[in-house]
Design an enzyme around this catalytic site. Sequence first.
Site, short mmCIF file in Angstrom:
data_model
loop_
_atom_site.label_atom_id
_atom_site.label_comp_id
_atom_site.label_asym_id
_atom_site.label_seq_id
_atom_site.Cartn_x
_atom_site.Cartn_y
_atom_site.Cartn_z
N GLY A 1 0.84 -1.19 0.00
CA GLY A 1 0.00 0.00 0.00
C GLY A 1 0.87 1.23 0.00
N GLY A 2 0.31 2.36 0.50
CA GLY A 2 1.05 3.60 0.52
C GLY A 2 2.28 3.54 1.40
CG PHE A 3 3.97 1.82 5.71
CD1 PHE A 3 4.07 2.81 6.67
CD2 PHE A 3 4.85 0.76 5.77
CE1 PHE A 3 5.03 2.75 7.66
CE2 PHE A 3 5.83 0.69 6.75
CZ PHE A 3 5.92 1.70 7.70
N GLY A 4 4.19 0.73 2.08
CA GLY A 4 5.22 -0.12 1.47
C GLY A 4 4.73 -1.54 1.33
NE ARG A 5 7.67 -4.87 -3.23
CZ ARG A 5 8.11 -5.74 -4.13
NH1 ARG A 5 8.61 -6.89 -3.75
NH2 ARG A 5 8.07 -5.46 -5.41
CB VAL A 6 2.10 -6.22 3.57
CG1 VAL A 6 1.69 -6.98 4.84
CG2 VAL A 6 1.65 -4.76 3.65
CG ASP B 1 -6.32 6.20 4.00
OD1 ASP B 1 -7.04 6.53 3.04
OD2 ASP B 1 -5.25 5.60 3.86
CE LYS C 1 1.54 -1.19 7.50
NZ LYS C 1 0.41 -0.24 7.25
#
Length: 373
Positions: free
Chosen positions: A78-83, A196, A98
Amino acid sequence: MGCFPCGAKSNHNGKKQLPINNTFDHQIPSTSEKLKVNSVSNAKKDGESDHIAVRTFTFRELAAATKNFRADCHVGEGGFGRVYKGLLESTNQVVAIKQLDRNGLQGNREFLVEVLMLSMLHHPNLVNLIGYCADGDQRLLVYEYMPLGSLEDHLHDLPPDRRPLDWNTRMKIAAGAAKGLEYLHDKANPPVIYRDLKCSNILLGEDYHPKLSDFGLAKLGPVGDNTHVSTRVMGTYGYCAPEYAMTGQLTLKSDVYSFGVVLLEIITGRKAIDNSRTGGEQNLVACARPLFQDRRNFAQMVDPSLQGLYPVRGLYQALAVAAMCVQEQPNMRPLIADVVTALTYLASQKYDPETRSVQGPCTGSSTPRMRRE
C-alpha cells in the site's frame, strides 16, 4: 495518499485519554492546552493500566521471519510499502510485516503516528500492533496476521476460485468496521479521526471478523470549542468527504462520509472509483445519489453476484444508512454511534437463502432512528 499525528489512557469519564507526543504539539488544536501532554515513554513510566507495550525488533529478526523478505512471503502493498507474511522465531507467531518504502507516499512521520496510535488504542475491531523496527534507516511495523486479507480482496476483481460474500457476512463486516470507527470517535479523548477509511484498510480475520488498519493518516479530532481540524488534504480519492477535499477542514463527519462509501461498496459490489466505466459512471456516490430518491431503484443497486439472495427490507435499510452517511452537508450525516446501532440490528437479522426469510431478534421492528448531531 498520506499524512500524520499521536497515542492513550483513561480519564474520569471512561474515555481513552491520548497522551500527546511532544513531537506533534504543533498539530494539536489551540484549545487543547487542557490536555495533559505526555510522551509515550512517560506513559510507560506512569504505568498506565490500559497501555499494552509494543515490542521492538531488530531488522535481523524480521529478515529471518520473512526469509530475507522472499517473494513468496510477499502478500500485498500500500502507501506505506510492501507487506510480508512472517513467522517470529522467538514466539512461533505468524505475523504481517510492513516495510516502509523510502520512496513511497508515506514516510517517517506516518510510521511514528501508527506506532503511537496502535500502541495506545485497543479494540476488537482495530488491528493489533505487535511491534516495530527502527533499526538504522529501516522502518518496519509488525501486526497480527489477518488470514483473509482485506475487504477489497473479497469485493472487487474476484478470482474464479473465490466465492462472493453473502449478505449476512457483508452486514457483519459493515457493523464491525463501524464499531471500530465508533471507538476512535467516542471512546478516545480527544477523539481520533481515522481519515483513510476504505475497503483495502479493513482487514479480515477468522470468520470474516473485520479490523481497521493503517493509522498513518490518523489525526486528533477537534476539542473544546473547535468544530474542525484544519490540515492539508490527504486520503484516497473517492472516499474523501467533499467539504474536506475542498477546504481541508476535517471533522468526525468526514469519517462518516468515508464509511458511507465503504457501505455502498459492500452493498453494490462496485468500486468507489471505477475508471473502467464511462465518465458518468465512474464515481459510485455520484451514481447512487439519484437512485436513492426512489425505492424502486434499489434492486438495481445491489451486487449482481448476490444473485438475488438478500432480504429486500434489509437492502432498503442498509441503503438508507449509506445514503445518510454520504450526504453532502456534514451536519446532515448521522453520528457513527447511530450507524453502529442500525448496522448491528441489520447484522442480527440473519437471512436464510434456502427459505429466503429473515430470522433474528426483533424481526418485526424497524431500523433505529439516527441522530445527526
